[in-house]
Design a protein around this motif. Structure first.
Motif, PDB file in Angstrom:
ATOM      1  N   SER A  64       8.028  -1.488  -5.225  1.00  0.00           N
ATOM      2  CA  SER A  64       8.034  -0.583  -4.424  1.00  0.00           C
ATOM      3  C   SER A  64       6.869   0.261  -4.486  1.00  0.00           C
ATOM      4  O   SER A  64       6.389   0.285  -5.603  1.00  0.00           O
ATOM      5  CB  SER A  64       9.503  -0.052  -4.206  1.00  0.00           C
ATOM      6  OG  SER A  64       9.595   0.782  -5.554  1.00  0.00           O
ATOM      7  N   GLY A  65       6.920   1.542  -3.578  1.00  0.00           N
ATOM      8  CA  GLY A  65       5.987   2.540  -4.015  1.00  0.00           C
ATOM      9  C   GLY A  65       4.463   2.279  -3.887  1.00  0.00           C
ATOM     10  O   GLY A  65       3.706   2.467  -4.687  1.00  0.00           O
ATOM     11  N   GLU A  66       4.065   1.172  -3.030  1.00  0.00           N
ATOM     12  CA  GLU A  66       2.760   0.511  -3.155  1.00  0.00           C
ATOM     13  C   GLU A  66       1.638   1.777  -2.789  1.00  0.00           C
ATOM     14  O   GLU A  66       0.815   1.708  -3.411  1.00  0.00           O
ATOM     15  CB  GLU A  66       2.643  -0.574  -1.891  1.00  0.00           C
ATOM     16  CG  GLU A  66       3.410  -1.702  -2.329  1.00  0.00           C
ATOM     17  CD  GLU A  66       4.740  -1.657  -1.703  1.00  0.00           C
ATOM     18  OE1 GLU A  66       5.740  -2.595  -1.872  1.00  0.00           O
ATOM     19  OE2 GLU A  66       5.278  -0.567  -1.370  1.00  0.00           O
ATOM     20  N   ALA A  67       2.007   2.579  -1.837  1.00  0.00           N
ATOM     21  CA  ALA A  67       1.021   3.839  -1.473  1.00  0.00           C
ATOM     22  C   ALA A  67       0.631   4.536  -2.544  1.00  0.00           C
ATOM     23  O   ALA A  67      -0.564   4.783  -2.666  1.00  0.00           O
ATOM     24  CB  ALA A  67       1.452   4.388  -0.515  1.00  0.00           C
ATOM     25  N   GLY A  68       1.625   4.973  -3.293  1.00  0.00           N
ATOM     26  CA  GLY A  68       1.357   5.964  -4.359  1.00  0.00           C
ATOM     27  C   GLY A  68       0.739   4.911  -5.661  1.00  0.00           C
ATOM     28  O   GLY A  68      -0.201   5.778  -6.231  1.00  0.00           O
ATOM     29  N   MET A  69       0.940   3.902  -5.984  1.00  0.00           N
ATOM     30  CA  MET A  69       0.436   2.949  -6.804  1.00  0.00           C
ATOM     31  C   MET A  69      -1.128   2.811  -6.594  1.00  0.00           C
ATOM     32  O   MET A  69      -1.733   2.803  -7.265  1.00  0.00           O
ATOM     33  CB  MET A  69       0.824   1.867  -6.989  1.00  0.00           C
ATOM     34  CG  MET A  69       0.356   0.816  -8.060  1.00  0.00           C
ATOM     35  SD  MET A  69       1.229  -0.725  -8.524  1.00  0.00           S
ATOM     36  CE  MET A  69       2.607   0.163  -9.128  1.00  0.00           C
ATOM     37  N   ILE A  70      -1.421   2.690  -5.236  1.00  0.00           N
ATOM     38  CA  ILE A  70      -2.797   2.574  -4.675  1.00  0.00           C
ATOM     39  C   ILE A  70      -3.330   3.593  -5.131  1.00  0.00           C
ATOM     40  O   ILE A  70      -4.747   3.698  -5.618  1.00  0.00           O
ATOM     41  CB  ILE A  70      -2.976   1.992  -3.448  1.00  0.00           C
ATOM     42  CG1 ILE A  70      -2.392   0.560  -3.020  1.00  0.00           C
ATOM     43  CG2 ILE A  70      -4.352   1.972  -2.875  1.00  0.00           C
ATOM     44  CD1 ILE A  70      -2.409   0.260  -1.722  1.00  0.00           C
ATOM     45  N   ARG A  94       9.010  -2.940   4.698  1.00  0.00           N
ATOM     46  CA  ARG A  94       9.174  -1.496   3.923  1.00  0.00           C
ATOM     47  C   ARG A  94       7.851  -1.084   4.189  1.00  0.00           C
ATOM     48  O   ARG A  94       6.649  -1.687   4.051  1.00  0.00           O
ATOM     49  CB  ARG A  94       9.207  -1.944   2.557  1.00  0.00           C
ATOM     50  CG  ARG A  94       9.519  -0.625   1.788  1.00  0.00           C
ATOM     51  CD  ARG A  94       9.950  -0.908   0.324  1.00  0.00           C
ATOM     52  NE  ARG A  94       8.963  -1.431  -0.557  1.00  0.00           N
ATOM     53  CZ  ARG A  94       8.809  -2.878  -1.049  1.00  0.00           C
ATOM     54  NH1 ARG A  94       9.902  -3.619  -0.903  1.00  0.00           N
ATOM     55  NH2 ARG A  94       7.900  -3.263  -1.812  1.00  0.00           N
ATOM     56  N   PHE A  95       7.947   0.347   4.501  1.00  0.00           N
ATOM     57  CA  PHE A  95       6.720   1.211   4.712  1.00  0.00           C
ATOM     58  C   PHE A  95       6.789   2.153   3.386  1.00  0.00           C
ATOM     59  O   PHE A  95       7.936   2.445   3.178  1.00  0.00           O
ATOM     60  CB  PHE A  95       6.731   1.871   5.980  1.00  0.00           C
ATOM     61  CG  PHE A  95       6.862   0.823   7.161  1.00  0.00           C
ATOM     62  CD1 PHE A  95       8.147   0.835   7.898  1.00  0.00           C
ATOM     63  CD2 PHE A  95       5.889   0.516   7.705  1.00  0.00           C
ATOM     64  CE1 PHE A  95       8.137  -0.040   8.805  1.00  0.00           C
ATOM     65  CE2 PHE A  95       5.742  -0.320   8.849  1.00  0.00           C
ATOM     66  CZ  PHE A  95       6.912  -0.556   9.271  1.00  0.00           C
ATOM     67  N   SER A  96       5.506   2.425   2.967  1.00  0.00           N
ATOM     68  CA  SER A  96       5.466   3.528   2.185  1.00  0.00           C
ATOM     69  C   SER A  96       4.013   4.323   2.699  1.00  0.00           C
ATOM     70  O   SER A  96       3.040   3.652   2.978  1.00  0.00           O
ATOM     71  CB  SER A  96       5.048   3.110   0.492  1.00  0.00           C
ATOM     72  OG  SER A  96       3.890   2.159   0.604  1.00  0.00           O
ATOM     73  N   ALA A  97       3.960   5.464   1.989  1.00  0.00           N
ATOM     74  CA  ALA A  97       2.685   6.323   2.528  1.00  0.00           C
ATOM     75  C   ALA A  97       2.691   7.347   1.351  1.00  0.00           C
ATOM     76  O   ALA A  97       3.759   7.901   0.866  1.00  0.00           O
ATOM     77  CB  ALA A  97       3.045   6.831   3.897  1.00  0.00           C
TER      78      ALA A  97
END
Length: 473
Positions: free
Chosen positions: A434-440, A254-257
């Protein structure tokens, strides 16, 4: 007076919007052609591999029967028994590939080969196995059928080879179209900048002649502000037009950005990220940061992105991609650019990457602290002969890999503190569904003002239980 000032600015903004729309439409068309050529080449390569498998399995059939007919040892029939089960499946898979490629002539040859194989089994293999005495006439008829089968399969292989040559030619043409499109995009943006410069020059001259009057000074300030806003809107429109919004969707990864521009109005930068699906199990990722801000940074960003895609079509090795892009940017006199290119392989949780002066990726694995990975080499656009090294990360299910631009760690004067904050944010995001990029991003910049653009791209490999559910489904 106000109408004479703002009308040229409005026309400039409209012209820029038209240019961006044309570039976006052209980019989508070119990218579609590139992906089509790449898919066609991949399908042809798969079909040729299956043709080779079918020839090998037919040879196993023939060898097993002939050996058994000669010495009557049942162990010699093992290759025949195995190939008798696998050969029809191989022929069916070849047929599926040929239908996907819409190769009617090859499908006809394959159908004849399949019929010949069935006839050989019925009138040659079965009599030779069941008979106790040599049957030379049967073996002679078998040779003719085998020769016919191989002739059909060779015809299929020749047609696939011709199709592969055409696919390679299409890929080369697509690369040329990408280069041409990039050149047109650069020229169009330069033209928009030139038009704006002329308008801005005339505006400044008019304000200089009316400086003596206090009322005109206030109007001059408003006009300068309007001119600046126009330039800023052009740069922002260019950024929005070239931003990557859609990421590939694969079953085992899974990709997130996220991308957030600088809070300061003067810092319209050239950060970007991109993703190109090479196959159902491999994805090319790219991220970069152009030195400088404004229209020039947007032009350099656009040129570098298209070069990365074009070079990846020729050879997806991260080392070779960066080397080719660097050589081209050095020839064109582009500004200094940091970049990272990597290939994600979901079959073995592998991430192979090469960096050109870019911040190191972060790897988090379940049960282990987050850590910075190895990087090296010079940024792009400095030394034409610069060498780049491919680093390979063999990870585990559930692992999280994070790519980012330097705005994520250089928000304060202390880079070490910024990296520590980033590692802590990655560890927290590793527990998120999910939503790792936004959380970082939220963990790093909570309560902070963003002084530079920030781009974050994450790669999350599926957990073992997710893969088990996938296989069960």
């Amino acid at each position: 007076m106000a109408r004479r000032v703002y009308l040229p600015l409005a026309l400039t903004l409209c012209f820029s919007a038209v240019v961006i729309a044309a570039l976006w439409i052209g980019g989508v068309s070119v990218r579609s052609g590139v992906v089509s050529a790449f898919d066609d080449s991949a399908n042809v390569r798969t079909a040729r591999i299956r043709v080779g498998d079918a020839l090998r399995e037919q040879l196993d059939e023939e060898t097993g029967v002939r050996g058994y007919a000669a010495v009557r040892e049942k162990i010699l029939l093992e290759p025949y028994d195995e190939a008798r089960l696998t050969l029809p499946l191989s022929l069916q898979r070849i047929g599926v590939s040929l239908r996907q490629l819409q190769m009617t002539d090859a499908s006809q040859a394959l159908a004849d080969a399949a019929a010949t194989s069935r006839r050989w089994l019925a009138v040659i293999a079965v009599p030779l196995i069941s008979s106790r005495t040599p049957q030379r006439d049967v073996q002679l008829r078998g040779k003719r059928l085998v020769d016919r089968f191989r002739s059909d399969m060779n015809a299929v292989e020749e047609l696939l080879a011709a199709r592969a040559d055409r696919a390679a030619q299409r890929a080369q043409e697509s690369v040329l179209w990408i280069s041409l499109f990039a050149a047109c995009a650069v020229l169009a943006i330069i033209l928009a900048a030139a038009v704006f410069a002329v308008v801005q020059f005339r505006l400044a001259d008019r304000l200089e002649r009316e400086r003596a009057r206090s009322e005109e000074e206030r109007r001059a300030a408003a006009e300068v502000r309007a001119a600046y806003e126009t330039e800023r809107r052009i740069a922002e429109t260019l950024q929005a037009g070239f931003a990557q919004n859609v990421l590939p969707r694969l079953a085992r990864v899974r990709f997130s950005a996220t991308y957030v521009p600088a809070a300061e109005e003067t810092n319209i930068g050239g950060d970007w990220y991109d993703a190109l699906e090479l196959s159902r199990e491999r994805v090319l990722l790219a991220m970069g940061d152009v030195t400088g801000h404004g229209i020039e940074a947007a032009v350099a960003m656009n040129q570098t992105r298209h070069l990365l895609v074009a070079c990846a079509l020729l050879d997806s090795s991260p080392t070779h991609v960066l080397a080719r892009v660097n050589a081209e940017l050095c020839r064109s006199g582009a500004p200094l650019i940091t970049a990272l290119a990597g290939v994600v392989d979901v079959r073995n949780f592998r991430f192979a990457y090469a960096a050109a002066g870019h911040p190191p990726p972060v790897l988090w694995e379940p049960g282990r602290p987050a850590r910075l990975l190895d990087v090296g080499s010079l940024p792009l656009g400095i030394v034409p002969e610069a060498q780049y090294q491919t680093h390979v990360v063999e990870s585990v299910p559930g692992a999280l890999i994070v790519l980012y631009t330097d705005g994520a760690v250089e928000h304060s004067r202390n880079v070490v503190e910024g990296e520590s904050l980033l590692l802590a944010a990655v560890e927290a995001a590793g527990q998120a569904p999910s939503g790792e990029a936004g959380m970082i991003y939220e963990r790093i910049f909570a309560g902070r003002r963003i002084a530079d653009d920030v781009a974050i791209l994450t790669i999350r490999f599926a957990h073992e239980n997710s893969r088990s559910q996938e296989r069960a489904a």
